[in-house]
Design a protein around this motif. Sequence first.
Motif, mmCIF file in Angstrom:
data_model
loop_
_atom_site.group_PDB
_atom_site.id
_atom_site.type_symbol
_atom_site.label_atom_id
_atom_site.label_comp_id
_atom_site.label_asym_id
_atom_site.label_seq_id
_atom_site.Cartn_x
_atom_site.Cartn_y
_atom_site.Cartn_z
ATOM 1 N N GLY A 21 11.283 -6.154 4.617
ATOM 2 C CA GLY A 21 10.789 -4.951 3.969
ATOM 3 C C GLY A 21 9.814 -4.179 4.820
ATOM 4 O O GLY A 21 9.340 -4.651 5.867
ATOM 5 N N PRO A 22 9.471 -2.961 4.368
ATOM 6 C CA PRO A 22 8.590 -2.090 5.162
ATOM 7 C C PRO A 22 7.143 -2.560 5.221
ATOM 8 O O PRO A 22 6.392 -2.102 6.081
ATOM 9 N N PHE A 23 6.729 -3.455 4.299
ATOM 10 C CA PHE A 23 5.350 -3.937 4.339
ATOM 11 C C PHE A 23 5.071 -4.635 5.666
ATOM 12 O O PHE A 23 4.046 -4.396 6.321
ATOM 13 N N ALA A 24 6.003 -5.504 6.087
ATOM 14 C CA ALA A 24 5.827 -6.211 7.366
ATOM 15 C C ALA A 24 5.830 -5.239 8.532
ATOM 16 O O ALA A 24 5.020 -5.355 9.468
ATOM 17 N N MET A 50 6.514 4.977 7.606
ATOM 18 C CA MET A 50 5.887 3.803 8.209
ATOM 19 C C MET A 50 5.155 4.175 9.488
ATOM 20 O O MET A 50 3.995 3.778 9.717
ATOM 21 N N ALA A 51 5.823 4.968 10.342
ATOM 22 C CA ALA A 51 5.237 5.295 11.640
ATOM 23 C C ALA A 51 4.019 6.194 11.490
ATOM 24 O O ALA A 51 2.954 5.933 12.068
ATOM 25 N N LEU A 52 4.160 7.281 10.728
ATOM 26 C CA LEU A 52 3.046 8.222 10.605
ATOM 27 C C LEU A 52 1.881 7.615 9.832
ATOM 28 O O LEU A 52 0.712 7.822 10.186
ATOM 29 N N ALA A 76 -3.580 5.410 10.028
ATOM 30 C CA ALA A 76 -4.515 4.317 9.768
ATOM 31 C C ALA A 76 -4.989 3.687 11.069
ATOM 32 O O ALA A 76 -6.177 3.321 11.211
ATOM 33 N N GLY A 77 -4.076 3.567 12.050
ATOM 34 C CA GLY A 77 -4.474 3.014 13.343
ATOM 35 C C GLY A 77 -5.438 3.900 14.086
ATOM 36 O O GLY A 77 -6.342 3.416 14.787
ATOM 37 N N ALA A 78 -5.275 5.230 13.960
ATOM 38 C CA ALA A 78 -6.216 6.139 14.614
ATOM 39 C C ALA A 78 -7.611 6.012 14.019
ATOM 40 O O ALA A 78 -8.618 6.048 14.745
ATOM 41 N N ALA A 79 -7.695 5.865 12.680
ATOM 42 C CA ALA A 79 -9.001 5.696 12.043
ATOM 43 C C ALA A 79 -9.664 4.392 12.488
ATOM 44 O O ALA A 79 -10.854 4.374 12.852
ATOM 45 N N CYS A 80 -8.904 3.293 12.454
ATOM 46 C CA CYS A 80 -9.476 2.017 12.896
ATOM 47 C C CYS A 80 -9.744 2.018 14.406
ATOM 48 O O CYS A 80 -10.746 1.457 14.874
ATOM 49 N N TRP A 122 -1.508 8.324 2.429
ATOM 50 C CA TRP A 122 -1.467 8.019 0.989
ATOM 51 C C TRP A 122 -0.034 7.841 0.519
ATOM 52 O O TRP A 122 0.277 6.913 -0.244
ATOM 53 N N LEU A 123 0.884 8.697 0.972
ATOM 54 C CA LEU A 123 2.285 8.582 0.583
ATOM 55 C C LEU A 123 2.891 7.272 1.103
ATOM 56 O O LEU A 123 3.693 6.632 0.404
ATOM 57 N N THR A 124 2.508 6.864 2.310
ATOM 58 C CA THR A 124 3.010 5.605 2.861
ATOM 59 C C THR A 124 2.524 4.421 2.038
ATOM 60 O O THR A 124 3.299 3.500 1.732
ATOM 61 N N PHE A 125 1.259 4.433 1.676
ATOM 62 C CA PHE A 125 0.721 3.339 0.853
ATOM 63 C C PHE A 125 1.462 3.254 -0.482
ATOM 64 O O PHE A 125 1.767 2.158 -0.967
#
Length: 559
Positions: free
Chosen positions: A433-436, A374-376, A381-385, A42-45
């Motif tokens: 930027g960090p979005f990419a 970004m990493a965490l 999110a990658g673990a969920a998907c 949530w903080l990353t988003f």
Amino acid sequence: MVSTTPATHAPAAADPGPLRPPWSARALIAAGLLVAAVAVTWLTFWWIGLSPASLAAGLDDTARLLRRMWPPDLPGAGDVAWMIAETLLIAVAGTGLAALVSVPLAFTAARDHRGPRWLRPAARVVVVLTRAVPTLAFAILFVRIFGLGPLAGALAVAVHSVGMIAKLLTDAVEEADPVPAEAARACGAGEVQVAVSTVLPRVFPALTGIVLYRLDINIRASAVLGVVGAGGIGVALQTALGSLNYHRAAGIICVIVVLVLLLELLSVAVRHRTVRHRRVRHSRAGRSAGDTTGTPALPAGRAPHDVGWDRGRVLRVAGAVATGVVFLVSLWSLNPDPGRLSGAWPNLRAVLTGMWPPAFSGDLLMAVLESLLMALGAAAAGAACGLVLALLTAVNTTPWRPLSAVVRVLLVVVRGIPDLVYALLFVAALGLGPFAGFLALWISSTALAAKFFADSLEQLDPLPHEALTSVGARRWQAFAAGIWPQFVPSFTGNGLFVADLALRESVVLGIAGAGGVGYLMQESIATLRYDTTAAIVIAIAVVVYAIETLARVARRHLL
């Protein structure tokens, strides 16, 4: 005399209510990690401003870029062969140099080291630092010191590989049987003689496996080192993207993907052959151990002390000679002439003297925090998907076998594209930027987590799931009660490992302008601010080591 006192009955125990499992340390750690993953995501988003609308717009921009890249423009066969050959030679030279350095370093860092006391902690610091800083970060430094070309790339591969090879070899040295070493010391042998004659032969098979595994990783890494001018096929990719020649960039990406996939198939074939060879050898040993007919261990006419040159020994010696020749050719291809090496000494001295004292700043700490988030966030999110894809891939959870094969092939292709290539594409489509960087890490973390999770699911005990299915439980009920409780430790451990890898890669992606501390590092080297470079390296090492420690503690309590 018989007592007439009425028998007393114990009071009925109070109804304890429904039974609930106690909260163990294992359950508390798993729950805490889950809550932390949700909070960090949530903080990353929030940090990068990710929303459904921005995600849809970003994916639409990326789709338009991919349409502009079609059809791919493949380079000529000669150019492709030369770029691939240079990439492979960089990986071979770097891995070979790392293996030569890692052997004495591992013996020095081992727990039973008998030399000066200060050498062991110094060796362990070297192992940690070289493993914590990514290969591409070392490549930037060596390009500044030695100039453009494959020499910088090979040295970057070598320095980073020392951390992994030396760490795993140290574990093998510490687990080796100490009796032969003690016997050699009792006969007056020195420490070097003990290591060479008793310990090294016992850990040599482990060393061979570690080096081959690291070579596989280094070939993948060498494919993108050219982005910072360190040679290999990445030079052509960076040139194509820099000149906006997207058709040629697509062709080079296709070459990289095919190369990585071929290496994946070769690695799987070698592992299967190794496992089969071990099984055959163990079965022969078992038959020999159970043979009571007096069959000799050696063929008739051969002396016990004469091992002989059988087919296996000839092949092993020929393989060793061929390996040595390939390594020497790879070193020669780097063009390490004395004039160039001596000319690099002033640059090296300027870099080392300029690194002290490190210059920490608020901007640096914010960049490190951005890389960490970004990493965490991408790993969570990658673990969920990845869990969803793993359930579709694993043979014991997939609803349809053909779907499992399709998803598995898709994951191999997605995993075959390096993270930096994803970052370059998203930066070209969405801007800096960090979005990419987050999107690139999200894709790679999903594919990697799905592979780990699918392998873990297929290794679980099938009896609980089959028992629940046989008594009429539905699919989701059998999964929740028969598979998930067994899978939680592997899910947590593999998820932390994916987070560790994503943190290292987040530094690399920043070099391409995809947010994080990598861009700041490249800028500090370009502007000769080596004190900032030193502070960035220290910060990266501390954060990576903290994540590794957390993962190690969690695995110890969960697995």
